[in-house]
Design an enzyme around this catalytic site. Structure first.
Site, PDB file in Angstrom:
ATOM      1  CE  LYS A  29      -3.806  -2.416   2.335  1.00  0.00           C
ATOM      2  NZ  LYS A  29      -4.728  -2.395   3.504  1.00  0.00           N
ATOM      3  CE1 TYR A  69      -9.499  -3.447   0.607  1.00  0.00           C
ATOM      4  CE2 TYR A  69      -8.858  -1.341  -0.300  1.00  0.00           C
ATOM      5  CZ  TYR A  69      -8.539  -2.483   0.382  1.00  0.00           C
ATOM      6  OH  TYR A  69      -7.255  -2.673   0.856  1.00  0.00           O
ATOM      7  CG  ASN A 132      -3.548  -2.473   7.012  1.00  0.00           C
ATOM      8  OD1 ASN A 132      -3.432  -1.959   5.902  1.00  0.00           O
ATOM      9  ND2 ASN A 132      -4.557  -3.245   7.350  1.00  0.00           N
ATOM     10  CG  HIS A 135      -4.874  -6.435  -0.395  1.00  0.00           C
ATOM     11  ND1 HIS A 135      -6.079  -6.519   0.266  1.00  0.00           N
ATOM     12  CD2 HIS A 135      -4.935  -7.300  -1.433  1.00  0.00           C
ATOM     13  CE1 HIS A 135      -6.853  -7.405  -0.373  1.00  0.00           C
ATOM     14  NE2 HIS A 135      -6.179  -7.895  -1.408  1.00  0.00           N
ATOM     15  CD  GLU A 146      -8.386  -9.383  -3.650  1.00  0.00           C
ATOM     16  OE1 GLU A 146      -9.173  -9.167  -2.714  1.00  0.00           O
ATOM     17  OE2 GLU A 146      -7.171  -9.630  -3.468  1.00  0.00           O
TER      18      GLU A 146
HETATM   19  P1  ADP Z   1      -7.715  -7.157   5.307  1.00  0.00           P
HETATM   20  O1  ADP Z   1      -6.974  -6.073   4.546  1.00  0.00           O
HETATM   21  O2  ADP Z   1      -6.872  -7.706   6.436  1.00  0.00           O
HETATM   22  O3  ADP Z   1      -8.278  -8.243   4.419  1.00  0.00           O
HETATM   23  P2  ADP Z   1     -10.402  -5.972   5.543  1.00  0.00           P
HETATM   24  O4  ADP Z   1     -10.770  -6.568   4.245  1.00  0.00           O
HETATM   25  O5  ADP Z   1     -11.324  -6.138   6.701  1.00  0.00           O
HETATM   26  O6  ADP Z   1      -8.952  -6.466   6.043  1.00  0.00           O
HETATM   27  O7  ADP Z   1     -10.187  -4.400   5.373  1.00  0.00           O
HETATM   28  C1  ADP Z   1      -9.557  -3.893   4.239  1.00  0.00           C
HETATM   29  C2  ADP Z   1      -8.696  -2.731   4.619  1.00  0.00           C
HETATM   30  O8  ADP Z   1      -9.506  -1.667   5.112  1.00  0.00           O
HETATM   31  C3  ADP Z   1      -7.706  -2.998   5.764  1.00  0.00           C
HETATM   32  O9  ADP Z   1      -6.539  -3.644   5.359  1.00  0.00           O
HETATM   33  C4  ADP Z   1      -7.444  -1.583   6.255  1.00  0.00           C
HETATM   34  O10 ADP Z   1      -6.526  -0.901   5.392  1.00  0.00           O
HETATM   35  C5  ADP Z   1      -8.811  -0.930   6.098  1.00  0.00           C
HETATM   36  N1  ADP Z   1      -9.559  -0.981   7.359  1.00  0.00           N
HETATM   37  C6  ADP Z   1     -10.181  -2.063   7.889  1.00  0.00           C
HETATM   38  N2  ADP Z   1     -10.779  -1.741   9.059  1.00  0.00           N
HETATM   39  C7  ADP Z   1     -10.519  -0.419   9.265  1.00  0.00           C
HETATM   40  C8  ADP Z   1     -10.869   0.519  10.277  1.00  0.00           C
HETATM   41  N3  ADP Z   1     -11.592   0.165  11.344  1.00  0.00           N
HETATM   42  N4  ADP Z   1     -10.414   1.796  10.141  1.00  0.00           N
HETATM   43  C9  ADP Z   1      -9.689   2.184   9.077  1.00  0.00           C
HETATM   44  N5  ADP Z   1      -9.338   1.351   8.072  1.00  0.00           N
HETATM   45  C10 ADP Z   1      -9.754   0.070   8.161  1.00  0.00           C
END
Ligand code: ADP
Length: 169
Positions: A29, A69, A132, A135, A146
């Site tokens: 990211k 997303y 974070n 992805h 994807e």
């Molecule tokens: P992952 O990326 O671990 O598969 P998700 O699909 O639940 O997790 O979420 C996608 C992305 O959305 C996360 O990696 C993160 O960047 C963002 N995200 C998820 N939850 C939050 C939150 N509570 N606040 C801000 N960003 C979030």
């Protein structure tokens, strides 16, 4: 250290695993690119034994992100997520190998860095869920969707690992 012969046996053994062609989408990211973590993240996947079959750097469009997303469209953080993901370039990759989807999720760690184990990408490099670093697709079917969304088939390379007979002559 393994001899060439041992490596070859290991390689042949790996190639004979039934789902060795499984693929996943990994994206570094914008915060990962800004923090110069690209090399370290790629290194972890190479070191683990996965094969890189696609790689590109790009600025993501709103359209691709809204598809990527789509399950999160109703979440309160959705707009800030899209702003974050369009704030700079991404490095998007396809990695191949036995059980790569599940193993990559383990290597990447919990979505929330506070719960990500040390030794995972998020557990080692991040402190907040909204930054974070990386992805990883969360299922084999999700990965297929994807990969289709981010790559054209012609840009995925189906290459063979060298063995001891491939010395270039
Ligand atoms: P992952 O990326 O671990 O598969 P998700 O699909 O639940 O997790 O979420 C996608 C992305 O959305 C996360 O990696 C993160 O960047 C963002 N995200 C998820 N939850 C939050 C939150 N509570 N606040 C801000 N960003 C979030």
């Amino acid at each position: 250290a393994l001899t060439w012969g041992q490596r070859l046996v290991l390689h042949r053994h790996k190639s004979s695993l039934p789902d060795v062609r499984e693929r996943t989408l990994i994206a570094i990211k914008p915060d990962g690119v800004q923090r110069r973590l690209v090399g370290q993240i790629i290194h972890r996947f190479e070191q683990r034994g996965f094969k890189l079959v696609g790689l590109k750097m790009l600025q993501a469009s709103q359209d691709v992100l809204s598809e990527h997303y789509c399950d999160l469209r109703t979440k309160p953080f959705y707009n800030s997520l899209v702003r974050y993901m369009t704030s700079g370039p991404l490095v998007v990759m396809v990695w191949e190998g036995h059980n790569v989807v599940q193993t990559s999720r383990t290597m990447v760690g919990n979505t929330n860095p506070a719960e990500a184990q040390a030794g995972t990408v998020r557990g080692d490099f991040s402190i907040h869920v909204s930054r974070n670093v990386v992805h990883a697709s969360d299922s084999v079917e999700g990965a297929q969707k994807e990969i289709q969304l981010w790559f054209q088939t012609k840009d995925l390379l189906d290459w063979d690992s060298w063995d001891q007979t491939s010395t270039g002559d």
